[in-house]
Structures are given as structure tokens and as C-alpha cells.
Design an enzyme around this catalytic site. Structure first.
Site, PDB file in Angstrom:
ATOM      1  N   ASP A 184       0.825  -1.202   0.000  1.00  0.00           N
ATOM      2  CA  ASP A 184       0.000   0.000   0.000  1.00  0.00           C
ATOM      3  C   ASP A 184       0.866   1.261   0.000  1.00  0.00           C
ATOM      4  OD1 ASP A 184      -2.793   1.090   0.412  1.00  0.00           O
ATOM      5  OD2 ASP A 184      -1.822   1.927   2.190  1.00  0.00           O
ATOM      6  N   GLU A 195       1.829  -0.205  -4.851  1.00  0.00           N
ATOM      7  CA  GLU A 195       0.896   0.840  -5.275  1.00  0.00           C
ATOM      8  C   GLU A 195       1.722   2.099  -5.573  1.00  0.00           C
ATOM      9  OE1 GLU A 195      -3.320   2.805  -3.786  1.00  0.00           O
ATOM     10  OE2 GLU A 195      -1.849   2.176  -2.292  1.00  0.00           O
TER      11      GLU A 195
END
Length: 577
Positions: free
Chosen positions: A225, A279
Site C-alpha cells: 500500500d 501501489e
């Protein structure tokens, strides 16, 4: 023969090194390049105990459904202990399972069952920030003398003024003031998600230990993330007016980012046969090889946001021409490094539903356009990621007003855009309806029973899309012409023809305003993909199809004897040239 893991195939031993795996698969080949990955948002997937919240036993129950689709890898959105201010992306204990989702025993049973079905599991690694309820942060905020103070990013704040003009990605200041110590901590997202200080070696050691904990349990890698934001600008200077227009590019430009990723690889990842996908928020397309070139020893893949930002202009949802989509895919098909590898996705837990966004979710076109964009997803260059329900053609939710949204970032954005910046509230709400994250977070639609078969609770944690009686897995699985079965056929086709995995990419008609026509070629094997990306039918004639044989079409009633020059609305075909 491809080395990808078909349903029922044995798993590579977790202790095997990546180098050994590469030697087995051949230069440039790897299991994660040949995988089809299915993202599960656990809270919304399947509730097994009637509390209205999806859980790990619910996922275990549905593993055969995923296996039958042809998927061989699952990405689990966060399942860790969390106060749930951002649905699990605010973690308070990285080594514990959220009680609402089950127990560690449930997780280990899920892993064992998945392995028996030939399915790998990757997990979300959320280490740019923690929850403000994490013990590290609780100790950090207690005193300036705490040994945990330097686990986070604190700055003295005179009279509570922010140390600089940095904005949170979701609106408002990126600093939260703590009067007890007359200082502020950095949070690039919500105030309940304080950013970790990766410049502290102790923090990196903690992260590496957490990674080893899960890898030793058998997980096959991580989706990371906002990993591009772990290194901060050392000066913490004010941003310029131009930088403030897109602060994510400043947040992703930390000087030690690549050093920390290489350290992560050398210390942890290189000792396991796993995949990593980062990400890449705030990164330009030209920077992607800096992460994914295998010689750099950082990440295997990243999620670039060019495609899913094609209809965004700041907070606004805007119309987009097909030419823009073609340009992005053409660029992805020309890797700057032969060792780089792409991801392909249209849908995930942070994006609206793909058929509502890239297709047409109105009754006459929903199924056929869901199949058309599924064709695009599963035949482009890179590893494809399917989001739960995408294989059913699930659509965006209907929203009447602001109270219909559950997403933590919505009130923050509303306060910034509408109340402070004076954005027209009706225009903002309209764009929010089309682009909001809640569109993807409604419960999975399993059948036509109450609450779509997701839960037996009186009320699910979030509302079910009212179209579940028309769109659900039970109906799709029983109907051979459904979106589900078409996705299944596409996945099988991808496994059968290596050109769809490792082949070069060529746009055969970049200037056509409605037709997306491209090829994938590996040595003498050539596959042609023809998609009408519009609501209108028309004649389209090309000599490239004269001797091609049709492998798959989303118009099952039309055979090769029909007029091949006529393209129906949203018709998609895959040929072998």
C-alpha cells in the site's frame, strides 16, 4: 509449456529462492507473470457467522468458486487487527487477525485449503502508516523522551500551527496537533493514520520482521500500500503553488525510496519465492522501470494509475476518448526495460465498478460491455487483477446523497472541496457518485435471496446493491452465456496461448475512435483482439482477419459464417492469426 500454476497444481516450496525459481522457469519467466490474481475485500465478500461482516471462513467456503473461475492467486485486502477507521488500512497489530474476520487458526485453515486447490495467497502490506491505536504510536505520542518517539514524524508546532503547508491526500492539513507535547505528527492520509518514520532503522527492522512472520506462514507475497511514500522529503519545506496541485508527486519523491526497497528485497524478499506489487501512487509512467527492472532488486510489479485516472481531472469525473486509453496501453506495451513487467487492472477496492466506468451498465449493454472490457483486461500486457464481482459485471451503487457514503475520505474531501474551496456541491456529489470508493465496497452478490446471500444478519455492514436479484453469482454460474463464464473462457485462453502472456503488443488501428484492435505476438504465434468500445454497431473491414480463425467472441449467437465485417455494439473477438 508454461510454468503457471493451473488449478490443482502443486505449490513451489516457500523456502525456495527466487533465483532458483527463475532458473526453473527460464529467463524472464515467473509464476507471478502467468498468474491471474483475484482481489478479495474480506469485509464485503462472504459472512459466515451472521454478524453482517465478511470473514475468513466465508472466504474459505467460496474458494471452489474462485478455483472454478480459473484464478490461481488471491490478494487479500487487510485482515489485521484494526479500529477500522479506514476499513483495515489503519493497522493496530500486524501479527493479529481482526476478530470480526476470525482467528489465526481460521487464517491457517484458509491457507491450507487454498494450497490444496492450487491457489496462492498474497497479503496487503500497509507500512507507510499505522493506526493511531497501534502501541508504537501510543508510546510515541506519550512523551518526547519515549524510545518510540522517532518511530513517527513529529515537529514542534508553535500555537498549534502546522509545521508546513503540506495537505493530506484526502483534504485538510497533513499535520495533527498534540497539545500535550506542543507538537504535530505527519499523516498523509487521515489523522488516525500517522506516518511511520522509515529513516529510523528500528522501524525498518520492525517491518522486515512483520514480513517474515507472514512469509513463514506460507503467503506468496505482498501488495504494498502506497509504498512510494515511505521516504519523506528531508527538509519538510513548504510546497510551491504548482506542487500543491498534485502533492502526491512530492510525497513519492523521497530521496531514500529505492534504497529502502532494495534493503527490503535483500533482507527479506530475495529469500523466498514470492511476488511483490507496489501501489505506485504519485509516480509517472516513465519512472516505473526504476521499481520493476529485475536488475535493481526492488519490486516485481507496480500498480500505475494512468488507466484508472483516464476519466479523472482532480475531483471531477470527465469524459475520455478511446485514443487516450490506447495511448496508455501502447506505452505499457513498449517497456523501457526488457526486465520490467506490467499489471493490468480496471477495478479494485479503491475504484468504481469497471463496467460502470469503462463500459455501459444500462440494461441493454451491461453484460456485453462487461465482457468486452474483460476481454481488454485479460489480453493486455502484464499480470491481470480481477476484483471480486467484476466477473459478474457488478455495477456502481445508486446514491441519493452524502449520507449514503461510508468511506472515511468522503467527509474530509467534502469539507476541503465544498466548504473551504467553494466547489459546487451538486457537481462534487455527481462526480463522487461515479468515482467514489464505496461503489466497489458493497457486499458481493451471491444469489437472489435476502442481502444477496452475503449474510443472514438483519443488516449487513454496508448496503447491498439493489440490482442483486438480476446480477448474482448463482445465476451467472448456472448460465453458460454469462459474464462469469466468459471471464472463465478468457482465463483459459490466456493460459493456452503464451502470446497473451509474454507476447509483444501492437495497436493495429490507433486512430479509430471506437474500435480497439491490437495484437499479441510471441515468435510465430500471433493473437488478434478486436473490440468495439461503443454503443453503436458499424461495418469494420480489415485484411488482417481474412485468414484468422476465431477463438472467442462475446456474441455467442454469431459464428464464423456470419458477416465478419459487422461489429455489433460492444462486440469483442479474439482471433489466432
Amino acid at each position: 509449456m508454461l510454468s503457471g500454476m493451473a488449478a490443482g497444481a502443486g505449490l513451489v516450496m516457500i523456502g525456495q529462492s527466487r533465483a532458483a525459481s527463475a532458473a526453473q522457469t527460464g529467463t524472464g519467466r515467473a509464476w507471478w507473470k502467468e498468474a491471474v490474481i483475484y482481489e478479495i475485500y474480506p469485509r464485503s465478500f462472504k459472512d459466515s457467522n451472521g454478524d453482517g461482516i465478511g470473514d475468513l471462513p466465508g472466504i474459505l467456503e467460496k474458494l471452489p468458486y474462485i478455483r472454478d473461475l480459473g484464478v490461481d492467486t488471491i490478494w487479500l485486502a487487510p485482515i489485521f487487527q484494526s479500529p477500522n477507521r479506514d476499513n483495515g488500512y489503519d493497522i493496530s497489530d500486524y501479527r493479529a487477525i481482526m476478530p470480526e474476520f476470525g482467528t489465526m487458526d481460521d487464517f491457517e485453515r484458509l491457507m491450507a485449503k487454498a494450497s490444496s486447490l492450487g491457489i496462492r495467497i498474497i497479503m496487503d502490506l500497509v507500512v507507510n502508516h499505522t493506526s493511531d491505536q497501534h502501541p508504537w504510536f501510543q508510546k510515541s505520542r506519550a512523551s518526547k523522551d519515549s524510545p518510540y518517539r522517532d518511530y513517527y514524524i513529529w515537529r514542534d508546532s508553535a500555537q498549534g500551527h502546522p509545521p508546513n503547508n503540506w495537505p493530506s491526500v484526502w483534504g485538510g492539513s497533513a499535520w495533527a496537533f498534540e497539545p500535550e507535547t506542543a507538537s504535530s505528527y505527519l499523516h498523509l492520509f487521515s489523522p488516525q493514520q500517522p506516518d511511520l518514520n522509515w529513516d529510523n532503522p528500528a522501524v525498518r527492522e520492525e517491518v522486515f520482521s512483520i514480513m517474515k512472520f507472514w512469509l513463514d506462514k506460507g503467503v506468496s507475497g505482498f501488495r504494498m500500500d502506497v509504498i512510494t511514500m515511505i521516504s519523506k522529503m528531508p527538509s519538510f519545506r513548504d510546497m510551491t503553488p504548482e506542487e500543491l496541485k498534485a502533492p502526491e508527486y512530492v510525497y513519492a519523491a523521497g530521496p531514500h525510496l529505492h534504497t529502502y526497497l532494495r534493503e527490503m528485497n535483500d533482507r527479506v524478499l530475495s529469500h523466498y519465492d514470492v511476488m511483490t506489487v507496489g501501489e505506485a501512487y504519485g509516480m509517472h509512467a516513465q519512472d516505473i522501470p526504476l521499481f520493476t527492472d529485475s536488475a535493481r532488486r526492488e519490486l516485481d510489479m507496480v500498480f500505475a494509475f494512468d488507466i484508472v485516472h483516464v476519466d479523472r481531472q482532480g475531483w471531477r469525473k470527465v469524459a475520455w476518448p478511446l485514443s487516450k486509453l490506447k495511448e496508455i496501453y501502447a506505452a505499457a506495451g513498449r517497456p523501457r526495460s526488457p526486465d520490467s513487467w506490467n499489471t493490468v487492472f480496471l477495478d479494485n477496492h479503491d475504484q468504481p465498478r469497471a463496467v460502470s466506468r469503462f463500459g455501459n451498465d444500462s440494461a441493454p449493454f451491461r453484460e456485453v460491455s462487461a465482457k468486452a472490457i474483460g476481454t481488454m483486461l485479460l489480453t493486455q500486457c502484464g499480470t491481470p487483477f480481477i476484483y471480486q464481482g467484476e466477473e459478474l459485471g457488478m455495477t456502481n451503487l445508486p446514491f441519493d446523497g452524502l449520507d449514503d457514503f461510508e468511506d472515511v475520505q468522503v467527509p474530509l474531501q467534502w469539507d476541503t472541496r465544498v466548504k473551504r474551496q467553494g466547489v459546487d456541491p451538486d457537481a462534487f456529489l455527481e462526480s463522487l457518485k461515479g468515482l467514489g470508493r464505496d461503489n466497489a465496497r458493497s457486499p458481493m452478490q451471491w444469489d437472489a435471496s435476502r442481502h444477496a446471500g452475503f449474510t443472514t444478519a438483519e443488516k449487513p455492514w454496508y448496503r447491498v446493491n439493489p440490482n442483486y436479484t438480476e446480477i448474482n453469482a448463482q445465476d451467472c454460474v448456472s448460465n453458460a452465456g454469462s459474464v462469469y463464464h466468459y471471464f472463465r473462457d478468457l482465463i483459459a485462453l490466456r493460459r493456452k496461448y503464451p502470446a497473451l502472456i509474454y507476447g509483444t503488443y501492437q495497436d493495429q488501428d490507433p486512430d479509430h475512435s471506437a474500435v480497439f484492435f491490437y495484437s499479441r505476438q510471441l515468435e510465430s504465434s500471433k493473437i488478434l483482439i478486436l473490440i468495439n468500445m461503443s454503443d453503436r454497431g458499424f461495418t469494420y473491414d480489415t485484411p488482417l482477419l481474412a485468414r484468422a480463425s476465431l477463438l472467442l467472441s462475446n456474441m455467442r449467437h454469431r459464428g464464423v459464417t456470419q458477416d465478419v465485417t459487422w461489429l455489433a455494439p460492444w462486440e469483442a473477438r479474439v482471433y489466432r492469426a
